[in-house]
Design a protein around this motif. Structure first.
Motif, PDB file in Angstrom:
ATOM      1  N   ILE A   1       3.824  -3.023   3.694  1.00  0.00           N
ATOM      2  CA  ILE A   1       3.560  -4.397   3.250  1.00  0.00           C
ATOM      3  C   ILE A   1       2.468  -4.946   4.155  1.00  0.00           C
ATOM      4  CG2 ILE A   1       4.525  -6.694   2.915  1.00  0.00           C
ATOM      5  CD1 ILE A   1       7.261  -5.399   2.567  1.00  0.00           C
ATOM      6  N   TYR A   2       1.330  -5.205   3.562  1.00  0.00           N
ATOM      7  CA  TYR A   2       0.137  -5.569   4.326  1.00  0.00           C
ATOM      8  C   TYR A   2      -0.202  -7.040   4.078  1.00  0.00           C
ATOM      9  CZ  TYR A   2      -4.612  -5.219   6.222  1.00  0.00           C
ATOM     10  OH  TYR A   2      -5.756  -5.384   6.963  1.00  0.00           O
ATOM     11  N   ALA A   3      -0.499  -7.776   5.154  1.00  0.00           N
ATOM     12  CA  ALA A   3      -0.840  -9.196   5.045  1.00  0.00           C
ATOM     13  C   ALA A   3      -2.196  -9.456   5.692  1.00  0.00           C
ATOM     14  CB  ALA A   3       0.230 -10.051   5.707  1.00  0.00           C
ATOM     15  N   ARG A   4      -3.017 -10.263   5.003  1.00  0.00           N
ATOM     16  CA  ARG A   4      -4.320 -10.627   5.557  1.00  0.00           C
ATOM     17  C   ARG A   4      -4.705 -12.031   5.077  1.00  0.00           C
ATOM     18  NH1 ARG A   4      -8.440  -7.604   7.804  1.00  0.00           N
ATOM     19  NH2 ARG A   4     -10.470  -8.627   7.851  1.00  0.00           N
ATOM     20  N   PRO A   5      -4.209 -13.058   5.775  1.00  0.00           N
ATOM     21  CA  PRO A   5      -4.590 -14.419   5.383  1.00  0.00           C
ATOM     22  C   PRO A   5      -6.022 -14.716   5.815  1.00  0.00           C
ATOM     23  CG  PRO A   5      -3.244 -14.484   7.348  1.00  0.00           C
ATOM     24  CD  PRO A   5      -3.289 -13.042   6.919  1.00  0.00           C
ATOM     25  N   GLY A   6      -6.546 -15.823   5.346  1.00  0.00           N
ATOM     26  CA  GLY A   6      -7.885 -16.221   5.756  1.00  0.00           C
ATOM     27  C   GLY A   6      -7.906 -16.663   7.206  1.00  0.00           C
ATOM     28  N   SER A   7      -9.103 -16.874   7.718  1.00  0.00           N
ATOM     29  CA  SER A   7      -9.243 -17.302   9.111  1.00  0.00           C
ATOM     30  C   SER A   7      -8.853 -18.755   9.311  1.00  0.00           C
ATOM     31  CB  SER A   7     -10.680 -17.076   9.586  1.00  0.00           C
ATOM     32  OG  SER A   7     -11.586 -17.794   8.756  1.00  0.00           O
ATOM     33  N   THR A   8      -8.797 -19.510   8.220  1.00  0.00           N
ATOM     34  CA  THR A   8      -8.366 -20.903   8.291  1.00  0.00           C
ATOM     35  C   THR A   8      -7.347 -21.166   7.178  1.00  0.00           C
ATOM     36  OG1 THR A   8     -10.164 -21.627   6.818  1.00  0.00           O
ATOM     37  CG2 THR A   8     -10.608 -21.660   9.206  1.00  0.00           C
ATOM     38  N   GLY A   9      -6.761 -22.326   7.204  1.00  0.00           N
ATOM     39  CA  GLY A   9      -5.809 -22.673   6.158  1.00  0.00           C
ATOM     40  C   GLY A   9      -4.375 -22.600   6.649  1.00  0.00           C
ATOM     41  N   THR A  10      -3.449 -22.524   5.717  1.00  0.00           N
ATOM     42  CA  THR A  10      -2.027 -22.512   6.062  1.00  0.00           C
ATOM     43  C   THR A  10      -1.542 -21.085   6.305  1.00  0.00           C
ATOM     44  OG1 THR A  10      -1.429 -22.383   3.718  1.00  0.00           O
ATOM     45  CG2 THR A  10      -1.593 -24.585   4.704  1.00  0.00           C
TER      46      THR A  10
ATOM     47  N   ASN B   1       0.839  -1.203   0.000  1.00  0.00           N
ATOM     48  CA  ASN B   1       0.000   0.000   0.000  1.00  0.00           C
ATOM     49  C   ASN B   1       0.870   1.247   0.000  1.00  0.00           C
ATOM     50  OD1 ASN B   1      -2.354  -1.548   0.127  1.00  0.00           O
ATOM     51  ND2 ASN B   1      -2.354  -1.562   2.367  1.00  0.00           N
ATOM     52  N   PHE B   2       0.365   2.302  -0.617  1.00  0.00           N
ATOM     53  CA  PHE B   2       1.091   3.564  -0.712  1.00  0.00           C
ATOM     54  C   PHE B   2       0.230   4.687  -0.135  1.00  0.00           C
ATOM     55  CE2 PHE B   2       2.428   0.790  -4.138  1.00  0.00           C
ATOM     56  CZ  PHE B   2       3.802   0.768  -3.951  1.00  0.00           C
ATOM     57  N   LEU B   3       0.812   5.433   0.815  1.00  0.00           N
ATOM     58  CA  LEU B   3       0.101   6.524   1.470  1.00  0.00           C
ATOM     59  C   LEU B   3       0.965   7.779   1.421  1.00  0.00           C
ATOM     60  CD1 LEU B   3      -0.105   3.730   3.406  1.00  0.00           C
ATOM     61  CD2 LEU B   3      -1.947   5.085   4.392  1.00  0.00           C
ATOM     62  N   CYS B   4       0.312   8.912   1.500  1.00  0.00           N
ATOM     63  CA  CYS B   4       1.025  10.180   1.478  1.00  0.00           C
ATOM     64  C   CYS B   4       0.800  10.916   2.794  1.00  0.00           C
ATOM     65  CB  CYS B   4       0.544  11.033   0.316  1.00  0.00           C
ATOM     66  SG  CYS B   4       1.584  12.489   0.021  1.00  0.00           S
ATOM     67  N   GLY B   5       1.886  11.398   3.400  1.00  0.00           N
ATOM     68  CA  GLY B   5       1.767  12.161   4.638  1.00  0.00           C
ATOM     69  C   GLY B   5       1.133  11.345   5.750  1.00  0.00           C
ATOM     70  N   ASN B   6       0.224  11.985   6.468  1.00  0.00           N
ATOM     71  CA  ASN B   6      -0.446  11.320   7.585  1.00  0.00           C
ATOM     72  C   ASN B   6      -1.767  10.676   7.171  1.00  0.00           C
ATOM     73  OD1 ASN B   6       1.533  12.023   9.521  1.00  0.00           O
ATOM     74  ND2 ASN B   6       0.662  14.090   9.669  1.00  0.00           N
ATOM     75  N   ASN B   7      -2.012  10.568   5.870  1.00  0.00           N
ATOM     76  CA  ASN B   7      -3.257   9.955   5.405  1.00  0.00           C
ATOM     77  C   ASN B   7      -3.344   8.503   5.863  1.00  0.00           C
ATOM     78  OD1 ASN B   7      -3.886  12.311   4.082  1.00  0.00           O
ATOM     79  ND2 ASN B   7      -3.135  11.626   2.094  1.00  0.00           N
ATOM     80  N   THR B   8      -4.551   8.083   6.214  1.00  0.00           N
ATOM     81  CA  THR B   8      -4.753   6.699   6.648  1.00  0.00           C
ATOM     82  C   THR B   8      -5.243   5.808   5.515  1.00  0.00           C
ATOM     83  OG1 THR B   8      -6.998   7.274   7.379  1.00  0.00           O
ATOM     84  CG2 THR B   8      -5.233   7.397   9.027  1.00  0.00           C
ATOM     85  N   GLN B   9      -5.697   6.419   4.420  1.00  0.00           N
ATOM     86  CA  GLN B   9      -6.170   5.648   3.274  1.00  0.00           C
ATOM     87  C   GLN B   9      -5.119   5.673   2.164  1.00  0.00           C
ATOM     88  OE1 GLN B   9      -8.972   3.761   3.164  1.00  0.00           O
ATOM     89  NE2 GLN B   9      -9.237   4.336   5.323  1.00  0.00           N
ATOM     90  N   PRO B  10      -4.745   4.510   1.631  1.00  0.00           N
ATOM     91  CA  PRO B  10      -3.742   4.490   0.560  1.00  0.00           C
ATOM     92  C   PRO B  10      -4.283   5.084  -0.733  1.00  0.00           C
ATOM     93  CG  PRO B  10      -4.640   2.277   0.930  1.00  0.00           C
ATOM     94  CD  PRO B  10      -5.188   3.149   2.014  1.00  0.00           C
ATOM     95  N   PHE B  11      -3.404   5.752  -1.466  1.00  0.00           N
ATOM     96  CA  PHE B  11      -3.818   6.254  -2.780  1.00  0.00           C
ATOM     97  C   PHE B  11      -3.620   5.178  -3.857  1.00  0.00           C
ATOM     98  CE2 PHE B  11       0.639   7.690  -2.382  1.00  0.00           C
ATOM     99  CZ  PHE B  11       1.203   7.191  -3.542  1.00  0.00           C
ATOM    100  N   ARG B  12      -2.895   4.104  -3.500  1.00  0.00           N
ATOM    101  CA  ARG B  12      -2.731   2.993  -4.435  1.00  0.00           C
ATOM    102  C   ARG B  12      -2.400   1.737  -3.638  1.00  0.00           C
ATOM    103  NH1 ARG B  12      -0.942   2.245  -9.869  1.00  0.00           N
ATOM    104  NH2 ARG B  12      -1.454   0.075 -10.358  1.00  0.00           N
ATOM    105  N   SER B  13      -2.908   0.591  -4.072  1.00  0.00           N
ATOM    106  CA  SER B  13      -2.637  -0.680  -3.434  1.00  0.00           C
ATOM    107  C   SER B  13      -2.317  -1.704  -4.525  1.00  0.00           C
ATOM    108  CB  SER B  13      -3.842  -1.143  -2.609  1.00  0.00           C
ATOM    109  OG  SER B  13      -3.563  -2.337  -1.927  1.00  0.00           O
ATOM    110  N   VAL B  14      -1.230  -2.453  -4.335  1.00  0.00           N
ATOM    111  CA  VAL B  14      -0.762  -3.390  -5.359  1.00  0.00           C
ATOM    112  C   VAL B  14      -0.634  -4.780  -4.749  1.00  0.00           C
ATOM    113  CG1 VAL B  14       1.136  -3.979  -6.913  1.00  0.00           C
ATOM    114  CG2 VAL B  14       0.484  -1.580  -6.597  1.00  0.00           C
ATOM    115  N   GLU B  15      -1.232  -5.768  -5.423  1.00  0.00           N
ATOM    116  CA  GLU B  15      -1.112  -7.150  -4.968  1.00  0.00           C
ATOM    117  C   GLU B  15       0.258  -7.700  -5.349  1.00  0.00           C
ATOM    118  OE1 GLU B  15      -3.212 -11.133  -6.471  1.00  0.00           O
ATOM    119  OE2 GLU B  15      -4.630  -9.774  -5.444  1.00  0.00           O
ATOM    120  N   PHE B  16       0.795  -8.578  -4.495  1.00  0.00           N
ATOM    121  CA  PHE B  16       2.089  -9.192  -4.801  1.00  0.00           C
ATOM    122  C   PHE B  16       2.001  -9.974  -6.109  1.00  0.00           C
ATOM    123  CE2 PHE B  16       3.904  -7.775  -1.065  1.00  0.00           C
ATOM    124  CZ  PHE B  16       5.148  -8.333  -0.812  1.00  0.00           C
TER     125      PHE B  16
END
Length: 394
Positions: free
Chosen positions: A371-380, A333-348
């Protein structure tokens, strides 16, 4: 045996008793003058040390506010008679001389007199404090640093009492030059002062200027200085300071120039480190080992990157050895300054890739990359290595 001259014997006996009493009073006075100077002067009126202590105690009781020079002078005037009596008994008493100096109205003459008094005893903290007060009042910041250095070399435990005065002195060019001189041959207390001063917003920029012009090796201070410059909103100076420190570090330790570093945040990486959710630099420094359990989510790593080049474009380079099943769960994710919302997000991407990003906001010279990670609630779990994530201007 017949005594021929009984009057002479009586006189000698009385004289001997008188001398014995005087010696006893002197001994008792010498024991008590520090704890009870009033009692000491009662026992032995000629005890100059006790009178000096009385004079200084009287002065200190009235001069409770060092910034109120009127009260300081008035307290010195009140204590001066006792100080003169002390000097009449013992001419080389430094504190008594200091009280008399503070009685003077002419600041230059007062400073000269105080300097002479402190030469009698350079280890006396209260006397050095009086000299320091005079130099602060005269805005003699070179003298301020000299006096504090003299005090702290002997009494380092008093640093917290005197550091605020040095922070004030840094606001003057003369004080800044004096500190720059100390950096060439640093006293033992200097690193503690730097750590104290860096928490003062008004001193941060001055400290950054001094740091960029020196080769001092205070790693904790360097990290804190960069973080504080970012906190006060001066990203440009923060990055210049970071670059200067990094250049010096690369010269001293060429192996420290790997892609993954976390020493000087936020321009180096800030890494997550909690149970089941962590990013850890490999031993070689050439990759980032990540582990995320199912059900965990958040920022694994982040840093601020200056983006040069014309226009708003950027280029993102990603290289990793993550399992393909983990890729939909990983984003940059890419953010500018103190913004909490990214202006662009790119999947690996599935393989090493260079990705063009054309929508950087105007005036966004420093981009926060996460670098943001969000795996599922189950799985590996996500478990693998990232070789590089770098961002440059287009």
């Amino acid at each position: 045996m017949k005594i021929n001259r009984p009057q002479r014997l009586v006189g000698a006996t009385l004289l001997g008793l008188g001398l014995a009493v005087v010696m006893l009073l002197q001994a008792m006075s010498g024991i008590t003058y520090r704890q009870a100077p009033q009692l000491a002067t009662t026992l032995m009126p000629m005890n100059g040390l006790a009178r000096e202590r009385l004079a200084f105690a009287e002065f200190g009781a009235g001069a409770t506010d060092p910034t109120d020079m009127a009260s300081v002078i008035q307290s010195a005037i009140s204590a001066a008679p006792t100080a003169r009596e002390a000097i009449a008994d013992e001419p080389l008493l430094p504190k008594a001389h200091a009280v008399l100096a503070l009685e003077m109205q002419d600041q230059g003459a007062q400073a000269e007199f105080l300097e002479l008094a402190t030469n009698l005893n350079r280890r006396d903290v209260s006397l050095q404090g009086v000299l320091l007060q005079n130099r602060v009042s005269a805005a003699d910041y070179a003298g301020v640093f000299e006096t504090v250095d003299r005090i702290l070399r002997v009494n380092p435990d008093l640093s917290e009492q005197f550091f605020p005065i040095l922070v004030q002195a840094l606001g003057d060019e003369q004080g800044k030059e004096q500190l720059a001189g100390l950096l060439r041959d640093p006293p033992q207390w200097l690193e503690d002062f730097a750590m104290f001063a860096v928490e003062n917003d008004a001193a941060v920029e001055t400290l950054a200027d001094l740091r960029r012009g020196s080769s001092m090796d205070y790693k904790y201070f360097d990290a804190r200085l960069i973080a504080r410059l970012v906190a006060v909103g001066d990203l440009k100076t923060a990055y210049e300071t970071y670059s200067s420190i990094r250049d010096q570090s690369a010269q001293d330790q060429p192996e420290a120039s790997g892609l993954w570093r976390n020493q000087y945040q936020p321009f180096d990486w800030r890494l997550a480190n909690r149970s089941g959710f962590r990013a850890q630099i490999s031993r070689t420094g050439n990759s980032l080992d990540v582990f995320v359990r199912p059900g965990q989510a958040g920022v694994l790593a982040e840093r601020i990157v200056p983006v040069a080049g014309s226009g708003a474009g950027m280029k993102l380079t990603i290289k990793h050895s993550l399992d393909r099943s983990a890729l939909p769960m990983m984003r940059v994710n890419f953010l500018c300054g103190n913004n909490t919302q990214p202006f662009r997000s790119v999947e690996f991407p599935a393989s090493e890739s260079v990705i063009s990003i054309a929508d950087r906001p105007a005036q966004c010279e420093f981009v926060r990359m996460t670098i943001y990670a969000r795996p599922g609630s189950t799985g590996t779990p996500i478990d693998g290595a990232i070789e590089s994530v770098s961002l440059t201007g287009a």
